[in-house]
Design a protein around this motif. Structure first.
Motif, PDB file in Angstrom:
ATOM      1  N   ARG A 191       1.968   6.430  -7.009  1.00  0.00           N
ATOM      2  CA  ARG A 191       0.581   6.381  -7.475  1.00  0.00           C
ATOM      3  C   ARG A 191       0.425   6.959  -8.871  1.00  0.00           C
ATOM      4  O   ARG A 191      -0.560   6.679  -9.553  1.00  0.00           O
ATOM      5  N   ASN A 192       1.385   7.777  -9.340  1.00  0.00           N
ATOM      6  CA  ASN A 192       1.295   8.359 -10.682  1.00  0.00           C
ATOM      7  C   ASN A 192       2.053   7.539 -11.696  1.00  0.00           C
ATOM      8  O   ASN A 192       2.101   7.913 -12.878  1.00  0.00           O
ATOM      9  N   HIS A 193       2.653   6.438 -11.283  1.00  0.00           N
ATOM     10  CA  HIS A 193       3.370   5.569 -12.218  1.00  0.00           C
ATOM     11  C   HIS A 193       2.352   4.934 -13.156  1.00  0.00           C
ATOM     12  O   HIS A 193       1.228   4.601 -12.781  1.00  0.00           O
ATOM     13  N   ALA A 214       0.844  -1.207   0.000  1.00  0.00           N
ATOM     14  CA  ALA A 214       0.000   0.000   0.000  1.00  0.00           C
ATOM     15  C   ALA A 214       0.871   1.246   0.000  1.00  0.00           C
ATOM     16  O   ALA A 214       0.602   2.234  -0.712  1.00  0.00           O
ATOM     17  N   GLY A 215       1.948   1.246   0.799  1.00  0.00           N
ATOM     18  CA  GLY A 215       2.843   2.392   0.838  1.00  0.00           C
ATOM     19  C   GLY A 215       3.536   2.607  -0.500  1.00  0.00           C
ATOM     20  O   GLY A 215       3.689   3.753  -0.957  1.00  0.00           O
ATOM     21  N   LEU A 216       3.990   1.492  -1.113  1.00  0.00           N
ATOM     22  CA  LEU A 216       4.677   1.601  -2.408  1.00  0.00           C
ATOM     23  C   LEU A 216       3.755   2.177  -3.468  1.00  0.00           C
ATOM     24  O   LEU A 216       4.137   3.083  -4.231  1.00  0.00           O
ATOM     25  N   PHE A 217       2.519   1.633  -3.535  1.00  0.00           N
ATOM     26  CA  PHE A 217       1.603   2.064  -4.572  1.00  0.00           C
ATOM     27  C   PHE A 217       1.143   3.500  -4.330  1.00  0.00           C
ATOM     28  O   PHE A 217       0.876   4.237  -5.282  1.00  0.00           O
ATOM     29  N   TYR A 218       1.047   3.900  -3.068  1.00  0.00           N
ATOM     30  CA  TYR A 218       0.681   5.284  -2.804  1.00  0.00           C
ATOM     31  C   TYR A 218       1.835   6.213  -3.170  1.00  0.00           C
ATOM     32  O   TYR A 218       1.631   7.297  -3.730  1.00  0.00           O
ATOM     33  N   TRP A 219       3.068   5.777  -2.869  1.00  0.00           N
ATOM     34  CA  TRP A 219       4.247   6.571  -3.172  1.00  0.00           C
ATOM     35  C   TRP A 219       4.418   6.737  -4.689  1.00  0.00           C
ATOM     36  O   TRP A 219       4.732   7.819  -5.162  1.00  0.00           O
ATOM     37  N   ALA A 226       4.756  -4.715  -8.424  1.00  0.00           N
ATOM     38  CA  ALA A 226       5.674  -3.998  -7.538  1.00  0.00           C
ATOM     39  C   ALA A 226       7.109  -4.241  -7.988  1.00  0.00           C
ATOM     40  O   ALA A 226       7.961  -3.342  -7.953  1.00  0.00           O
ATOM     41  N   TYR A 227       7.405  -5.484  -8.409  1.00  0.00           N
ATOM     42  CA  TYR A 227       8.742  -5.800  -8.899  1.00  0.00           C
ATOM     43  C   TYR A 227       9.045  -4.970 -10.142  1.00  0.00           C
ATOM     44  O   TYR A 227      10.140  -4.419 -10.292  1.00  0.00           O
ATOM     45  N   ALA A 228       8.055  -4.847 -11.029  1.00  0.00           N
ATOM     46  CA  ALA A 228       8.255  -4.079 -12.255  1.00  0.00           C
ATOM     47  C   ALA A 228       8.455  -2.601 -11.948  1.00  0.00           C
ATOM     48  O   ALA A 228       9.294  -1.920 -12.548  1.00  0.00           O
ATOM     49  N   ILE A 229       7.675  -2.064 -11.010  1.00  0.00           N
ATOM     50  CA  ILE A 229       7.816  -0.665 -10.635  1.00  0.00           C
ATOM     51  C   ILE A 229       9.196  -0.416 -10.037  1.00  0.00           C
ATOM     52  O   ILE A 229       9.852   0.592 -10.334  1.00  0.00           O
ATOM     53  N   SER A 274      -5.918   0.376 -12.160  1.00  0.00           N
ATOM     54  CA  SER A 274      -7.095   0.959 -11.505  1.00  0.00           C
ATOM     55  C   SER A 274      -6.795   1.122 -10.029  1.00  0.00           C
ATOM     56  O   SER A 274      -7.028   0.237  -9.194  1.00  0.00           O
ATOM     57  N   ARG A 275      -6.262   2.281  -9.732  1.00  0.00           N
ATOM     58  CA  ARG A 275      -5.748   2.526  -8.389  1.00  0.00           C
ATOM     59  C   ARG A 275      -6.827   2.351  -7.312  1.00  0.00           C
ATOM     60  O   ARG A 275      -6.570   1.813  -6.236  1.00  0.00           O
ATOM     61  N   GLU A 276      -8.058   2.786  -7.599  1.00  0.00           N
ATOM     62  CA  GLU A 276      -9.106   2.717  -6.586  1.00  0.00           C
ATOM     63  C   GLU A 276      -9.488   1.267  -6.256  1.00  0.00           C
ATOM     64  O   GLU A 276      -9.600   0.884  -5.092  1.00  0.00           O
ATOM     65  N   LEU A 277      -9.678   0.471  -7.312  1.00  0.00           N
ATOM     66  CA  LEU A 277     -10.046  -0.935  -7.069  1.00  0.00           C
ATOM     67  C   LEU A 277      -8.895  -1.700  -6.416  1.00  0.00           C
ATOM     68  O   LEU A 277      -9.112  -2.566  -5.553  1.00  0.00           O
ATOM     69  N   SER A 278      -7.666  -1.372  -6.841  1.00  0.00           N
ATOM     70  CA  SER A 278      -6.501  -2.026  -6.229  1.00  0.00           C
ATOM     71  C   SER A 278      -6.408  -1.669  -4.752  1.00  0.00           C
ATOM     72  O   SER A 278      -6.042  -2.508  -3.907  1.00  0.00           O
ATOM     73  N   SER A 279      -6.759  -0.401  -4.442  1.00  0.00           N
ATOM     74  CA  SER A 279      -6.727   0.002  -3.035  1.00  0.00           C
ATOM     75  C   SER A 279      -7.732  -0.813  -2.215  1.00  0.00           C
ATOM     76  O   SER A 279      -7.468  -1.222  -1.066  1.00  0.00           O
TER      77      SER A 279
END
Length: 797
Positions: A574-576, A567-572, A794-797, A583-588
């Motif tokens: 989030r514009n990637h 959650a922290g990574l994806f929020y950090w 996450a690995y790709a990011i 779909s950031r909302e559904l993933s959240s």
């Protein structure tokens, strides 16, 4: 033997032993002199019968019942005159029997009578004329019938009280299984009948294992048969109620069969205790008392000085082997230093009872005169006194007599039986001095006092049928059945003292004083300390200290940390573009569901309570829905964009992010509705479960009816199946949109896990295993979802 007084008492002694005048015995002379001594003592008292003298008349009964009955007529009134008014002139001295012709000597009462059989006839005869009889020796129980013998009393307790004392001895030794051997005849049969009645009423119960009557003409074979049958039983304590010749026959049979020292005998006052054959035996005996001053009286007794007793010269000559002829070389006159103390019988207890019976008569006469003619104490008139003291009324005053005796209080019951005491004698060794007094039984209180420290059963050691345990002593055992082991019920046989032991089941306690096994209530188990009580079983559940719980907590902790990190990574980031493409909302929502799933796993290792059960149930159903409802909505959007777009260039409706969140919310609300419906069908709550009634294992679990539990699960399973189908249909999308492939892998793996989980969940035996499976299933769903959907990105990011 005559001593005339104002009020006279009669006695028929057994002076001659083998026919009248043939052989004179010592006990007869003692009996007569005890009576004479008592009469003199009473006449010397100022407090009893002042100015009124007691007298006596004694006849020789010749130790024969017929002769004794014949003498009774001498004590009746004679219309032609009586011997009391005749003058007796002794022609010669020493006197001869011819000097005393039989005449009538009316008396106010009788004493003596040795034999119970003779006493029955004498009491019946005298009762017809209203003459009271106080026996000092007769112990037969039939004499206690006031209807048959209304004028009979006795200074010795009847036989039935001997059996009372012996039964209490057996009870104090915990002997509950006994045998009885008795003689044919009134003595033995009446005693046996009373003992059988006594044992039936005794508490605790005592049972008669064997009862045998020995015939009056028993031979050696009968004695051997009796002992052989006794030896086959567990009853090693034997009540012996036999005549002495029967006792001798049984003792010889014990020797011949080698069964000496194999039994404990309990006998009455006529039981001969032979320590070489019957060690450790018990018997009741009468209190041994001495007449005060009687020893000196016997020592000073001389025929030429005491000329009242006509039999004294014959007893003297037979005792010392001298002759009364002056011309004899061994004249009795030549030995003035001789005395009858050589008899060594002056202390015999029956003579003491005779002595005290005269006191009873004196007190009864005193009270009767005080009531009817008190003026006779001042100026007695023999004729008036004779009419005042009516023999038929004397018994009423005799029954009310009470005074301190030589060893205990003298008083009587309504049947004329005395309230007395017994000595308890016990054989401790062989020899003439092997019997000792170990206790006392009191009829008035019914109490038995035994000095246990004096008991000695060492002669019985080494026998299989004895157990060397009774507190600090060695007491033999005589029981039909030994005590059942713990947690065994006793099933009674025909006799109450006999039973068989059967083990209770694991979940049963003993009730009914150990006679019945009864299952403990559900969730209870027999107590370890008390077999008759049940105690609650401590419930078991999936505790945090169990290894399984520790493993689940570790997995949930790792999963929760992973979800927070993602959650922290994806929020950090989030514009990637990769984040925006998922779909950031559904993933959240999915990550939040995963985090709640990991958190819900902790509830499964907590003690079930109403709150824990409700939160656990909501968490199980809703967190799974939070994982797969947004995933299904996302997969459905992908499917609609790429497959429905082939048919039309128009953009599909409801594919915006707000729309997707609304769809996800609708699915979640539907699941909440399912949970509400299921809870209305059956409320979930903590409950106890004992799967196996014969095992002390109770589980504390969250209980809910199976339909109510399956309804929300089926909804989630249907959602997962839909997601799997959509994932399969979108598996060949362009490379830039291959998230659907990961969705398909994730959902397929989840379906495979559920196909394994559901059968396993319903097949496991214990509730704590089901709780562990539910928790593991939640963790597995969350790890698969996170692992397949977010870790690659996450690995790709």
């Amino acid at each position: 033997y005559i001593k005339r007084g104002d009020l006279n008492i009669g006695l028929v002694s057994h002076l001659s032993e083998n026919g009248c005048g043939v052989q004179l015995g010592r006990e007869g002379i003692l009996e007569e002199e005890a009576l004479s001594f008592a009469i003199d003592i009473m006449n010397g008292r100022s407090d009893l019968l002042p100015n009124i003298s007691l007298g006596m008349v004694v006849f020789d009964g010749c130790s024969d019942m017929g002769a004794t009955l014949a003498r009774m007529v001498y004590f009746l009134e004679d219309n032609q005159g009586s011997g009391w008014t005749s003058e007796f002139q002794q022609k010669n001295w020493p006197p001869s029997m011819d000097d005393f012709p039989p005449m009538n000597f009316p008396v106010k009462g009788m004493t003596g009578i040795w034999s119970s059989t003779t006493a029955v006839h004498v009491a019946g005869f005298l009762g017809a004329f209203g003459i009271p009889l106080i026996s000092n020796y007769a112990t037969s129980d039939q004499l206690s019938d006031p209807l048959r013998f209304p004028h009979f009393m006795r200074m010795v307790m009847p036989d039935r009280f001997s059996l009372n004392a012996l039964t209490q001895i057996a009870s104090s030794m915990n002997w509950t299984y006994v045998s009885l051997v008795y003689s044919e005849g009134a003595y033995g049969e009446s005693g046996a009948k009373y003992l059988e009645k006594l044992l039936k009423k005794h508490s605790p119960k005592m049972c008669l294992a064997y009862s045998r009557r020995v015939s009056s003409d028993a031979d050696d074979n009968e004695y051997l048969e009796v002992i052989e049958q006794l030896a086959q039983l567990n009853a090693r304590v034997i009540f012996i109620w036999c005549q002495q010749h029967h006792q001798h026959g049984l003792q010889m049979a014990l020797k011949r069969l080698g069964l000496v020292h194999s039994f404990v005998f309990l006998g009455g006052d006529n039981f001969v205790m032979d320590g070489s054959i019957a060690p450790a035996a018990f018997k009741v005996d009468h209190i041994q008392e001495k007449i005060p001053g009687f020893a000196m009286h016997m020592e000073q007794l001389r025929p030429w000085e005491n000329k009242d007793n006509p039999w004294l010269p014959w007893v003297w000559s037979e005792t010392f082997g001298c002759s009364w002829l002056p011309s004899s070389n061994n004249s009795c006159y030549d030995h003035p230093q001789l005395s009858l103390t050589e008899f060594q019988l002056w202390h015999i207890t029956p003579h003491t009872r005779l002595y005290q019976s005269i006191i009873v008569y004196a007190k009864a006469f005193h009270e009767m005169i005080l009531d009817r003619c008190p003026e006779q104490f001042a100026q007695p008139d023999r004729q008036v006194l004779q009419n005042c003291v009516q023999t038929s009324m004397v018994i009423d005053y005799l029954l009310n007599v009470s005074f301190p005796g030589l060893s205990h209080q003298i008083h009587f019951d309504s049947k004329g039986d005395i309230y007395g005491q017994y000595f308890i004698k016990h054989t401790v060794r062989e020899g003439p001095h092997g019997n000792i007094v170990v206790g006392k039984w009191d009829r008035y209180t019914g109490d038995l006092s035994l000095n246990l420290s004096l008991l000695n059963f060492d002669a019985l050691r080494g026998k299989d049928f004895f157990e060397p345990e009774f507190e600090d002593m060695y007491i033999p055992v005589s029981v039909c059945s030994r005590s059942c082991p713990r947690r065994h019920q006793s099933v009674r046989q025909d006799l109450e003292c006999c039973w068989e032991c059967y083990k209770c089941r694991n979940n049963e306690r003993l009730v009914g004083n150990g006679t019945l096994c009864e299952a403990c209530p559900q969730h209870f188990w027999p107590s370890k300390e008390d077999d008759s009580q049940c105690e609650r079983i401590a419930p078991t559940y999936l505790m945090a200290s169990d290894l399984t719980s520790i493993g689940l907590v570790l997995l949930a902790s790792v999963g929760a940390c992973l979800a927070v990190a993602l959650a922290g990574l994806f929020y950090w980031r989030r514009n990637h573009r990769l984040v925006r493409a998922t779909s950031r909302e559904l993933s959240s929502v999915i990550i939040l569901g995963a985090l709640l799933t990991f958190a819900n796993a902790f509830l499964f290792v907590m003690k079930p309570s109403k709150l824990v059960c409700v939160v656990r149930m909501l968490g199980f159903h809703l967190t799974i829905n939070m994982l797969f409802s947004p995933l299904t909505v996302k997969t459905l959007r992908i499917y609609r964009i790429f497959y429905m777009g082939k048919r039309s260039a128009q953009k599909p409706k409801f594919i915006s992010t707000p729309s997707q969140l609304v769809f996800t919310g609708i699915i979640l609300l539907l699941q909440i509705g399912m949970v509400i419906i299921s809870n209305s069908i059956s409320t979930i709550s903590p409950g106890l479960l004992q799967q196996v009634k014969t095992k002390p294992f109770v589980e504390l679990r969250c209980e809910q009816a199976l339909p109510a539990f399956l309804l929300p699960i089926c909804f989630n399973v249907a959602l997962i199946l839909l997601c799997a189908v959509l994932g399969y249909l979108t598996r060949k999308l362009p490379e830039n949109f291959n998230e659907s492939w990961y969705i398909f892998v994730s959902v397929s793996t989840t379906l495979f896990a559920w196909s394994v989980f559901l059968p396993t969940y319903f097949s496991v035996f214990y509730a704590y295993q089901q709780a562990a499976l539910l928790s593991f299933c939640l963790l597995l769903n969350a790890f698969i979802t996170v692992g397949c959907l977010f870790l690659p990105r996450a690995y790709a990011i």
